[in-house]
Design a protein around this motif. Structure first.
Motif, PDB file in Angstrom:
ATOM      1  N   ILE A 370      33.928  19.199  47.143  1.00 22.36           N
ATOM      2  CA  ILE A 370      34.148  19.966  45.910  1.00 22.36           C
ATOM      3  C   ILE A 370      34.523  19.035  44.748  1.00 22.36           C
ATOM      4  O   ILE A 370      33.995  19.157  43.645  1.00 22.36           O
ATOM      5  N   VAL A 371      35.385  18.079  45.001  1.00 19.96           N
ATOM      6  CA  VAL A 371      35.882  17.252  43.889  1.00 19.96           C
ATOM      7  C   VAL A 371      34.952  16.069  43.600  1.00 19.96           C
ATOM      8  O   VAL A 371      34.656  15.775  42.443  1.00 19.96           O
ATOM      9  N   ASP A 372      34.472  15.393  44.658  1.00 22.15           N
ATOM     10  CA  ASP A 372      33.670  14.174  44.439  1.00 22.15           C
ATOM     11  C   ASP A 372      32.174  14.392  44.662  1.00 22.15           C
ATOM     12  O   ASP A 372      31.376  13.496  44.414  1.00 22.15           O
ATOM     13  N   GLY A 373      31.814  15.559  45.212  1.00 25.10           N
ATOM     14  CA  GLY A 373      30.385  15.833  45.454  1.00 25.10           C
ATOM     15  C   GLY A 373      29.851  15.148  46.699  1.00 25.10           C
ATOM     16  O   GLY A 373      28.661  15.212  46.993  1.00 25.10           O
ATOM     17  N   LYS A 374      30.687  14.428  47.449  1.00 20.90           N
ATOM     18  CA  LYS A 374      30.197  13.781  48.677  1.00 20.90           C
ATOM     19  C   LYS A 374      31.343  13.503  49.652  1.00 20.90           C
ATOM     20  O   LYS A 374      32.517  13.480  49.234  1.00 20.90           O
ATOM     21  N   SER A 375      30.953  13.295  50.919  1.00 24.38           N
ATOM     22  CA  SER A 375      31.948  12.927  51.941  1.00 24.38           C
ATOM     23  C   SER A 375      31.248  12.029  52.952  1.00 24.38           C
ATOM     24  O   SER A 375      30.068  12.227  53.262  1.00 24.38           O
ATOM     25  N   GLU A 376      31.990  11.055  53.492  1.00 24.13           N
ATOM     26  CA  GLU A 376      31.374  10.153  54.481  1.00 24.13           C
ATOM     27  C   GLU A 376      31.031  10.867  55.793  1.00 24.13           C
ATOM     28  O   GLU A 376      30.309  10.339  56.626  1.00 24.13           O
ATOM     29  N   TYR A 377      31.572  12.080  55.976  1.00 24.50           N
ATOM     30  CA  TYR A 377      31.319  12.807  57.229  1.00 24.50           C
ATOM     31  C   TYR A 377      30.360  13.988  57.036  1.00 24.50           C
ATOM     32  O   TYR A 377      30.104  14.743  57.967  1.00 24.50           O
ATOM     33  N   GLU A 378      29.879  14.141  55.811  1.00 23.25           N
ATOM     34  CA  GLU A 378      29.105  15.309  55.414  1.00 23.25           C
ATOM     35  C   GLU A 378      27.887  15.569  56.306  1.00 23.25           C
ATOM     36  O   GLU A 378      27.656  16.683  56.769  1.00 23.25           O
ATOM     37  N   GLU A 379      27.141  14.508  56.584  1.00 25.09           N
ATOM     38  CA  GLU A 379      25.882  14.697  57.317  1.00 25.09           C
ATOM     39  C   GLU A 379      26.131  15.120  58.770  1.00 25.09           C
ATOM     40  O   GLU A 379      25.469  16.011  59.301  1.00 25.09           O
ATOM     41  N   THR A 380      27.116  14.489  59.402  1.00 23.04           N
ATOM     42  CA  THR A 380      27.381  14.780  60.816  1.00 23.04           C
ATOM     43  C   THR A 380      27.749  16.247  61.033  1.00 23.04           C
ATOM     44  O   THR A 380      27.327  16.873  61.995  1.00 23.04           O
ATOM     45  N   PHE A 381      28.552  16.800  60.117  1.00 23.87           N
ATOM     46  CA  PHE A 381      29.070  18.156  60.318  1.00 23.87           C
ATOM     47  C   PHE A 381      28.308  19.202  59.510  1.00 23.87           C
ATOM     48  O   PHE A 381      28.709  20.366  59.472  1.00 23.87           O
ATOM     49  N   ASN A 382      27.219  18.793  58.879  1.00 23.18           N
ATOM     50  CA  ASN A 382      26.444  19.686  58.010  1.00 23.18           C
ATOM     51  C   ASN A 382      26.076  20.995  58.733  1.00 23.18           C
ATOM     52  O   ASN A 382      25.370  20.975  59.745  1.00 23.18           O
ATOM     53  N   PRO A 383      26.515  22.154  58.231  1.00 22.98           N
ATOM     54  CA  PRO A 383      26.220  23.418  58.914  1.00 22.98           C
ATOM     55  C   PRO A 383      24.727  23.742  58.989  1.00 22.98           C
ATOM     56  O   PRO A 383      24.318  24.553  59.809  1.00 22.98           O
ATOM     57  N   SER A 384      23.913  23.095  58.140  1.00 20.55           N
ATOM     58  CA  SER A 384      22.473  23.404  58.150  1.00 20.55           C
ATOM     59  C   SER A 384      21.678  22.467  59.052  1.00 20.55           C
ATOM     60  O   SER A 384      20.442  22.482  59.025  1.00 20.55           O
ATOM     61  N   ARG A 385      22.357  21.639  59.861  1.00 24.22           N
ATOM     62  CA  ARG A 385      21.600  20.729  60.744  1.00 24.22           C
ATOM     63  C   ARG A 385      20.703  21.558  61.680  1.00 24.22           C
ATOM     64  O   ARG A 385      21.136  22.554  62.259  1.00 24.22           O
ATOM     65  N   MET A 386      19.489  21.094  61.831  1.00 25.91           N
ATOM     66  CA  MET A 386      18.490  21.925  62.516  1.00 25.91           C
ATOM     67  C   MET A 386      18.612  21.902  64.032  1.00 25.91           C
ATOM     68  O   MET A 386      18.253  22.861  64.709  1.00 25.91           O
TER      69      MET A 386
END
Ligand code: FES
Length: 506
Positions: A370-386
């Motif tokens: 929300i604040v920085d627009g990114k996180s180093e863990y974002e991809e791993t926990f992405n709810p839209s991962r297929m």
């Protein structure tokens, strides 16, 4: 009994209900560890935050677990490596380790009293299959660089074939931690509302959340951290979350020198944790998990107590409680944007029974997004991962939901409405199925037992005297009130009409 030691040992602050309509930068639904950590970090970063909880903060799953703050999540790293590769497994570990460190630093900086201490955690096996899984897990742990050892004995009186020991994990009283975290959130200028269930979400450039009484909060960003995202923006979370119930008993032990946390690889799963409670040593034993709505006709608490008595000589049990968890098909939580197109609603769910670290990590990730627009863990926990969709667990869960849905509809109920005190029955009245329960005073409660979430038929849970949904885990008391979501509407009583099924998801 039937109370969590954690909940009983902390004093709730008693925040008021949402009684007016308000605006803020960020609204957070859910006052468990995930929602509270998110609210705290967003407030720290200058956002105007309002948090609402349907009950009291820390009263749900956060106040009903085993109090383990650990990066040892049973067999997890070898599973992630197999599905996503070693980098993702390492990122999962780094994220959860950062959560353990975050909790410790916050406690130290603010001198929070919550029985925190660093300790050790063991995952152990007694079978050949369990040993094979442990060996694989250990190799991956070493590849990641985790501080761990393979051992053949435990420091408690329990025979095992082998175990992995994680050094430098931690434990605390999660309810005390949450109540103190609530104090810090207030100090940062945010607001907390309790006993304010949200029943409606409207998406938009500004989102609006509404209580049943019509009070609302308008916000730029919304965080859904209420265990299960009852609003899912057509992202089908209900098809990707498997509800699971488990039980914990806590008894006094004379073995005052025993410490640490333990969990079995093999079934039946056993979780063991020695804690200091009220100045005495308590042994927590957890296990006997089953899918919601599919419990057997046995007293799970008694099974755990017998295990504690025969293995550890514990006979004086003071507490017993149960918890509901959501399991994802790939055993990793969903943390991040609700879906690919919604940019201002975030979700934190599916912690797979490891919510104290995964929930804290959710606060770190979402506040960064929300604040920085990114996180180093974002991809791993992405709810839209297929890949969550392409798994046998996903197919099995949804096949099972379909089976339960149809089976429930075919069970027509009993025409005999004679019900004794303390008994339940599914009965057929005026052409419809109802669930009836007569309490010990003789009062009869008849409710429509079609789940108000998506219309599955509810099953009776005799230990907890509740109507439970085998599809996605909603639970209702015998009077029809909601105990657990995703349902947002209570059950109707006989003669009050039919239940309202959630029209937005249908
Ligand atoms: Fe989804 Fe009951 S919780 S149908």
């Amino acid at each position: 009994m039937n109370q969590s030691y954690w909940i009983e040992s902390s004093v709730n602050r008693g925040y008021s209900k949402l009684n007016s309509s308000e605006e803020c930068d960020c609204a957070v639904i859910g006052g468990g560890i995930a929602g509270l950590t998110t609210a705290y970090l967003l407030s720290k970063k200058g956002k105007k935050v309002k948090l609402v909880d349907a009950n009291e903060i820390g009263y749900g799953c956060t106040g009903r677990n085993t109090g383990k703050i650990t990066t040892q999540h049973n067999i997890i790293y070898s599973k992630i490596k197999k599905k996503y590769g070693i980098e993702k497994a390492k990122n999962y570990y780094d994220g959860n380790k950062s959560a353990v460190d975050f909790i410790e630093n916050l406690i130290k900086e603010n001198e929070i009293e919550c029985e925190f201490k660093r300790t050790t955690s063991y995952v152990f096996a007694n079978s050949d299959k369990g040993m094979k899984d442990l060996r694989e897990e250990f190799d991956v742990c070493k590849e990641i660089g985790i501080d761990c050892e393979f051992v053949y004995e435990l420091p408690i009186p329990l025979e095992v074939k082998g175990a992995i020991l994680f050094n430098n994990v931690a434990e605390f009283n999660p309810k005390m931690y949450c109540d103190n975290l609530g104090d810090l959130i207030i100090k940062e200028g945010a607001t907390i509302y309790e006993n304010s269930p949200i029943v409606e979400v409207e998406e938009g450039a500004k989102c609006t959340i509404k209580t049943r009484e019509g009070k609302y909060i308008q916000c730029n960003q919304l965080v859904l951290a209420a265990h299960f995202p009852f609003y899912d923006g057509l992202s089908f979370y209900f098809a990707r979350l498997n509800p699971d119930r488990s039980y914990i008993v806590a008894g006094y032990t004379e073995s005052t020198n025993l410490e640490g946390m333990y969990i079995s690889v093999d079934e039946p799963r056993r979780s063991i944790h020695y804690i200091n409670g009220n100045g005495e040593k308590l042994l927590l034993i957890g296990g006997e998990n089953h899918k919601v709505g599919e419990g057997k006709d046995i007293n799970y608490y008694d099974v755990l107590k017998d295990y504690g008595a025969s293995n550890f000589g514990v006979s004086n049990y003071k507490y017993e409680w149960s918890a509901e968890d959501y399991i994802t098909p790939d055993y990793m939580p969903y943390i991040g944007a609700l879906n690919k197109s919604t940019k201002n609603i975030f979700v934190a769910t599916g912690f797979n029974k490891w919510g104290l670290t995964n929930g804290t990590l959710a606060g770190i990730i979402i506040s960064d997004l929300i604040v920085d627009g990114k996180s180093e863990y974002e991809e791993t926990f992405n709810p839209s991962r297929m890949k969550t969709y392409f798994s046998t667990e996903f197919l099995k869960h949804n096949g099972d939901v379909a089976y339960r849905y149809i089976k429930g509809k075919l069970n027509m109920g009993d025409l005999d409405t004679d019900i004794k005190k303390g008994e339940e029955k599914i009965i057929f009245l005026d052409g419809n199925r109802y669930g009836a329960y007569r309490d010990n005073s003789g009062e009869l409660f008849i409710v429509d037992i079609t789940c108000t979430h998506l219309g599955c038929e509810l099953s009776w849970n005799d230990i907890e005297k509740s109507w439970d949904c085998p599809c996605h885990g909603s639970r209702f008391n015998y009077e029809g009130g909601i105990l657990e979501g995703p349902a947002t509407e209570p059950l109707k009583r006989y003669k009050d009409g039919e239940n309202k099924i959630n029209p937005k998801i249908l």
